[in-house]
Design a protein around this motif. Structure first.
Motif, PDB file in Angstrom:
ATOM      1  N   UNK A 358      -7.742   0.428  -1.793  1.00  0.00           N
ATOM      2  CA  UNK A 358      -6.479  -0.317  -1.786  1.00  0.00           C
ATOM      3  C   UNK A 358      -6.494  -1.428  -0.741  1.00  0.00           C
ATOM      4  N   UNK A 359      -5.653  -2.433  -0.964  1.00  0.00           N
ATOM      5  CA  UNK A 359      -5.414  -3.448   0.052  1.00  0.00           C
ATOM      6  C   UNK A 359      -4.518  -2.856   1.135  1.00  0.00           C
ATOM      7  N   UNK A 360      -4.422  -3.531   2.263  1.00  0.00           N
ATOM      8  CA  UNK A 360      -3.560  -3.022   3.340  1.00  0.00           C
ATOM      9  C   UNK A 360      -2.080  -2.929   2.936  1.00  0.00           C
ATOM     10  N   UNK A 361      -1.533  -3.925   2.242  1.00  0.00           N
ATOM     11  CA  UNK A 361      -0.130  -3.766   1.814  1.00  0.00           C
ATOM     12  C   UNK A 361       0.070  -2.558   0.890  1.00  0.00           C
ATOM     13  N   UNK A 362      -0.905  -2.309   0.022  1.00  0.00           N
ATOM     14  CA  UNK A 362      -0.800  -1.154  -0.878  1.00  0.00           C
ATOM     15  C   UNK A 362      -0.912   0.154  -0.104  1.00  0.00           C
ATOM     16  N   UNK A 363      -1.785   0.175   0.898  1.00  0.00           N
ATOM     17  CA  UNK A 363      -1.914   1.379   1.722  1.00  0.00           C
ATOM     18  C   UNK A 363      -0.608   1.661   2.467  1.00  0.00           C
ATOM     19  N   UNK A 364      -0.036   0.599   3.013  1.00  0.00           N
ATOM     20  CA  UNK A 364       1.210   0.772   3.758  1.00  0.00           C
ATOM     21  C   UNK A 364       2.314   1.284   2.838  1.00  0.00           C
ATOM     22  N   UNK A 365       2.374   0.744   1.625  1.00  0.00           N
ATOM     23  CA  UNK A 365       3.380   1.186   0.662  1.00  0.00           C
ATOM     24  C   UNK A 365       3.163   2.647   0.268  1.00  0.00           C
ATOM     25  N   UNK A 366       1.905   3.030   0.073  1.00  0.00           N
ATOM     26  CA  UNK A 366       1.581   4.414  -0.284  1.00  0.00           C
ATOM     27  C   UNK A 366       1.995   5.364   0.841  1.00  0.00           C
TER      28      UNK A 366
END
Length: 561
Positions: A358-366
C-alpha cells in the motif's frame, strides 16, 4: 540462458525514392518487431510500440555499425562469463596508454569513469573537479570517442604487421585485435528525459558498448561514496531507462543498459510521488503539546534570515532531528499498536502483511478505519530547505529499487558503502528479473574503500572477485584504478628523479618497461608511425627520406644486440 543469443543482423533500410510509404512502414515495423522480440531482448520490457520508434527514426535511419559490433561482442563476453560464474574484470582508464596496456595484457573490456573524466578530462573550457554531475555532459562521450579511436590506431598497427608479413611471403599468426568494448558512466543523465536521450545518442555515436545510469537527482548528485546523495523517485529513474533504450532503438543499436541504484546509503529523496518509495520515506510524529513546533525548513530559513552562521544552522538541524526523531509511517503505526498492547506477531499478521504494497495514505487509512489507530505522522515537517524528503536508505531499499529497474535494464548495479561478500550475497539473492531469473550484476571495486580496514587477508583479497563472480557479479570494475595508478607511479618517479636524475628514469621506467616487455618502450612504433610510413609509401613515391621509422630513427637501438 537464451538471452545470451546475439541480436539479429539488423540494418534498417531507408525509404527509397518513389517507394510507397504504407508498404515501407509495414515492412519497417515488421523488422523492428523482430528486433524487439529477439532472444537478446526477451527479458526486457518496452512500454512503446515499434511504430513510435519508426516515427522518431526518420526516412533515412541512422546506424552506428562500430557500436553495434562492440555491443554484440560485450553481450557475448558477459553471457559467457555469467554462465561460467566468472567475473569480467576491468578498470577505469584515463588515457590511451593505460587502455592499450589493459587490452594487451588481457582485459576484455574497458571502463570510462565519470569521476575520472570530471577530474581529468572535461570539455568546453570547464574546470576539472569532483564528480557532482556538473561537468559538461559531452565530456564522457568525448572520452569514449578518444578511447575508441585510440583502439583503432592500435588495431591498425597490429593489422599492418600482418599485411607486411604477407607481402613478404610470411605468415604472422599472433594478431591481436585492440577493438574492445567500452563501458561508460552516464551519471544521472544530466537533466530531464530529453537530456538523457541526447546523451545516450552521443554515447552510441562515440562507441560506448554499454552505459550505466544512476538513480540520483540532477543537481543533487554525489559520487557513490560521498554523503548527501539525493535520489529521484523510482518511477523517474525507470523513465530515464526507457528513454535511453528508446534512443538506442531509434538508432537500431543493441547497446547494453546498466541501471545503478545509490539507495543503500542515500538519506534524501526529491519526491514522494511514487508509492514504491513510501515505505522508506521518513517523517515525524509532531508533539501535541508544543505550540511552538515548526517544520525543519521553516526553522532553518528563519535562522538564516536572522543572520545565523552555517555552523549555527547545522547545529539547529541536529537539535531538531534529535528532538523529533525521524521514522517511517510503518514504524510509527507499529509503535502505536505496541503501545496499545499488540504483540509483534499480531502487528506482523494484522498490519504489516496486509499493507505491504500500500501507499502511505492507504496505510494510514487502514490503520485508522480498520485498526482504530490514528497516528499523526508527518513527512513534510522534516523536509530539507531544498524541499527534499528524508529517506531510509539500506539494502532493503536498494534491492527493491534494483528489482523495479530489472524489467528495463540488461545489468543491475547496487552501489555499496563497504566491500563485503555477505552484503553482495544478500543482493544476489534478493535481486531477480521480471520472471524470477537471476540477473547479471555489476560490482564497483572502488578505490574509495580503504581496503586494508575491512578485515581482508591476502588470500581473501585474492579470492574476492572470484567469489563475487560466482554470485552473479559478472562485471567488476576498479572505477578509478587509472587515476590512482598514474598518481602512484608519477609520485614514485618524480621523488627519485629529483635526487637521482636519469638513473631514476632508467631504473624506474625504462628498465621496468624492458622487463615487462611493454610495447610502449618503443613509443614511435606504439603510436603507429610504421603504419603512417607504409601509407605514405603507398600514396607517394620517393618518400623514404622522410620516413619516420627509416634510417636514423633512434628506436632502432632498442632492437640492437
Amino acid at each position: 540462458m537464451s538471452s545470451s543469443s546475439t541480436p539479429p543482423s539488423f540494418v534498417p533500410k531507408p525509404l527509397e525514392a518513389g517507394q510507397d510509404p504504407p508498404s515501407y512502414i509495414s515492412s519497417a515495423t515488421k523488422d523492428l518487431t523482430s528486433f524487439f522480440t529477439s532472444p537478446r531482448f526477451e527479458r526486457l520490457q518496452r512500454p512503446y510500440s515499434p511504430l513510435s520508434v519508426l516515427s522518431a527514426r526518420g526516412s533515412v535511419p541512422q546506424t552506428v555499425a562500430h557500436t553495434t559490433h562492440s555491443a554484440t561482442l560485450l553481450w557475448e563476453i558477459l553471457n559467457r562469463n555469467f554462465a561460467a560464474g566468472k567475473a569480467t574484470l576491468t578498470m577505469g582508464a584515463i588515457d590511451p596508454v593505460q587502455q592499450s596496456q589493459m587490452i594487451r595484457e588481457g582485459l576484455e573490456v574497458v571502463y570510462v569513469s565519470g569521476w575520472a573524466t570530471s577530474s581529468t578530462f572535461v570539455r568546453d573550457g570547464a574546470e576539472v573537479g569532483p564528480d557532482l554531475g556538473d561537468y559538461p555532459y559531452t565530456s564522457v562521450p568525448a572520452q569514449v570517442e578518444r578511447m575508441r579511436k585510440a583502439q583503432a590506431v592500435q588495431d591498425r598497427r597490429e593489422w599492418d604487421e600482418v599485411i607486411a608479413a604477407h607481402e613478404e611471403g610470411k605468415v604472422k599468426n599472433d594478431f591481436k585485435s585492440y577493438i574492445r568494448p567500452i563501458i561508460a558512466d552516464g551519471d544521472h543523465g544530466h537533466g530531464g528525459l530529453g537530456s538523457v536521450m541526447k546523451l545516450t545518442k552521443l554515447f552510441a555515436e562515440a562507441g560506448a558498448s554499454a552505459v550505466h545510469f544512476e538513480d540520483q537527482l540532477h543537481g543533487g548528485k554525489k559520487c557513490g561514496h560521498q554523503a548527501g546523495k539525493v535520489l529521484v523517485a523510482t518511477s523517474t529513474h525507470i523513465s530515464r531507462l526507457i528513454a535511453a533504450r528508446f534512443q538506442w532503438d531509434v538508432m537500431s543499436c543493441p547497446a547494453i543498459l546498466i541501471a545503478r541504484t545509490d539507495s543503500e546509503s542515500a538519506k534524501l529523496i526529491d519526491s514522494d510521488v511514487d508509492p514504491a518509495d513510501h515505505e522508506f520515506i521518513l517523517g515525524v510524529v509532531p508533539p501535541t503539546n508544543d505550540p511552538e513546533f515548526r517544520p525543519l525548513a521553516e526553522t532553518l530559513l528563519s535562522a538564516e534570515r536572522s543572520g545565523a552562521s552555517g555552523a549555527q544552522i547545522d547545529k539547529l538541524e541536529r537539535e531538531w532531528t534529535e528532538k523529533f526523531p525521524l521514522l517511517t509511517l510503518d514504524r510509527a503505526i507499529a509503535d502505536a499498536l505496541t503501545a496499545a498492547g499488540w504483540s509483534a506477531e499480531k502487528i506482523e499478521r494484522e498490519y504489516t502483511a496486509k499493507t505491504r504494497d500500500m501507499s502511505n495514505p492507504s496505510k494510514h487509512l487502514y490503520a485508522t478505519q480498520t485498526l482504530g489507530i490514528d497516528v499523526k505522522w508527518d513527512s513534510l515537517a522534516p523536509r530539507t530547505r531544498e524541499g527534499y524528503f528524508h529517506f531510509q536508505g539500506g539494502l532493503s531499499a536498494a534491492i527493491k529499487r534494483a528489482n523495479a529497474f530489472a524489467k528495463y535494464a540488461d545489468l543491475l548495479w547496487v552501489e555499496t558503502k563497504t566491500p563485503d561478500v555477505q552484503v553482495a550475497r544478500q543482493i544476489s539473492t534478493g535481486v531477480r528479473g521480471p520472471n524470477g531469473e537471476k540477473k547479471m550484476m555489476v560490482y564497483n571495486l572502488s578505490p574509495s574503500f580503504d581496503w586494508t580496514k575491512h578485515g581482508f587477508t591476502t588470500e581473501s583479497l585474492k579470492s574476492f572477485t572470484t567469489e563475487l563472480g560466482q554470485l552473479g557479479f559478472v562485471l567488476q570494475l576498479i572505477s578509478l584504478a587509472g587515476l590512482h595508478l598514474s598518481a602512484a607511479s608519477s609520485c614514485e618517479f618524480v621523488r627519485s628523479y629529483l635526487t637521482s636524475g636519469m638513473e631514476a628514469y632508467v631504473r624506474l621506467v625504462q628498465k621496468k618497461e624492458k622487463e615487462l616487455g611493454t610495447d610502449v618502450l618503443t613509443h614511435q612504433r606504439w603510436s603507429g608511425a610504421r603504419v603512417v610510413d607504409r601509407v605514405l609509401g603507398a600514396v607517394a613515391s620517393g618518400n623514404s627520406g622522410v620516413s619516420a621509422m627509416g634510417e636514423g630513427s633512434t628506436e632502432a637501438s632498442f632492437h640492437e644486440k
